[in-house]
Design an enzyme around this catalytic site. Sequence first.
Site, PDB file in Angstrom:
ATOM      1  N   ASN A  90      38.523  37.544  42.160  1.00  0.00           N
ATOM      2  CA  ASN A  90      39.746  37.382  42.943  1.00  0.00           C
ATOM      3  C   ASN A  90      40.605  36.278  42.329  1.00  0.00           C
ATOM      4  O   ASN A  90      40.155  35.139  42.190  1.00  0.00           O
ATOM      5  CB  ASN A  90      39.409  36.988  44.387  1.00  0.00           C
TER       6      ASN A  90
ATOM      7  N   ASP B 192      41.312  41.088  52.592  1.00  0.00           N
ATOM      8  CA  ASP B 192      40.595  39.927  52.051  1.00  0.00           C
ATOM      9  C   ASP B 192      40.348  38.919  53.178  1.00  0.00           C
ATOM     10  O   ASP B 192      41.256  38.645  53.968  1.00  0.00           O
ATOM     11  CB  ASP B 192      41.458  39.295  50.946  1.00  0.00           C
ATOM     12  N   HIS B 193      39.148  38.380  53.269  1.00  0.00           N
ATOM     13  CA  HIS B 193      38.803  37.333  54.245  1.00  0.00           C
ATOM     14  C   HIS B 193      39.189  37.683  55.680  1.00  0.00           C
ATOM     15  O   HIS B 193      39.862  36.901  56.362  1.00  0.00           O
ATOM     16  CB  HIS B 193      39.443  35.987  53.866  1.00  0.00           C
TER      17      HIS B 193
HETATM   18  P1  13P Z   1      42.518  31.693  43.890  1.00  0.00           P
HETATM   19  O1  13P Z   1      43.819  31.601  44.618  1.00  0.00           O
HETATM   20  O2  13P Z   1      41.883  30.365  43.701  1.00  0.00           O
HETATM   21  O3  13P Z   1      42.634  32.472  42.625  1.00  0.00           O
HETATM   22  O4  13P Z   1      41.521  32.486  44.841  1.00  0.00           O
HETATM   23  C1  13P Z   1      41.840  33.794  45.247  1.00  0.00           C
HETATM   24  C2  13P Z   1      40.813  34.331  46.148  1.00  0.00           C
HETATM   25  O5  13P Z   1      39.640  34.056  46.027  1.00  0.00           O
HETATM   26  C3  13P Z   1      41.261  35.263  47.195  1.00  0.00           C
HETATM   27  O6  13P Z   1      40.242  35.604  48.066  1.00  0.00           O
END
Ligand code: 13P
Length: 214
Positions: free
Chosen positions: A155, A5-6
């Site tokens: 997410n 992720d990211h």
């Molecule tokens: P939240 O922590 O706001 O649910 O976001 C999670 C997210 O987008 C992880 O990429």
Amino acid sequence: AIHLDHGSYEMAKEAMAAGFTSIMFDGSDLPIAENILKTKELVSWAHGRGIAIEAEVGSIGGEEDGIVGAGEIASIDEAKAMTAVGVDYLAAGIGNIHGQYPANWTGLKLAHLQALGAAIDEVCGRPMPIVLHGGSGVPDEQIQEAITYGVAKVNVNTEAQLAFHQAVRDFVLSDEDLVGKNYDPRKFLKPGVDAIQAAVEERIAVFGSAGKVN
Ligand code: 13P
């Protein structure tokens, strides 16, 4: 999937080499031309190896793991250009924020999402999966409406963390951690783990994914 992720460009390549099967390259802090170019390179690398790529246009507001985003609404033209390089799914800034939403948050920009979803489906020639980041704290009916406009992955992190924290806190404050062998980390953390599982199962039901295998 084992999903990154990211990830930065370097992290994305490292994760692919390490065996990840799905990568989010987050180039939202780069100029859009560079974000698209780097995404394109990663797509050609990934697709030769059976790996899926998620990219981001606009940006997700709030803070996650020390990274602060301004929360920029994705431009439809940028979303179309990103879709055209062959990404497998697209994260779009539509007023969503990582972490807890402020009291004055005005909600997801659903009309914009609907227009963006239709535009990228046309580029793609089929329904293009959109990713909704910052899923914690978004009212259920907004998420359900977003799903009808093409959101196929939501997410959710903060809600799971809050559920874990509350359950472990209750366990300790009720002195249950002092009973028997509850000092064993597997027992000490179990209420938190169970609370995350319950929170995730509840989200799966609300998102209409219960019982689906793919
Ligand atoms: P939240 O922590 O706001 O649910 O976001 C999670 C997210 O987008 C992880 O990429």
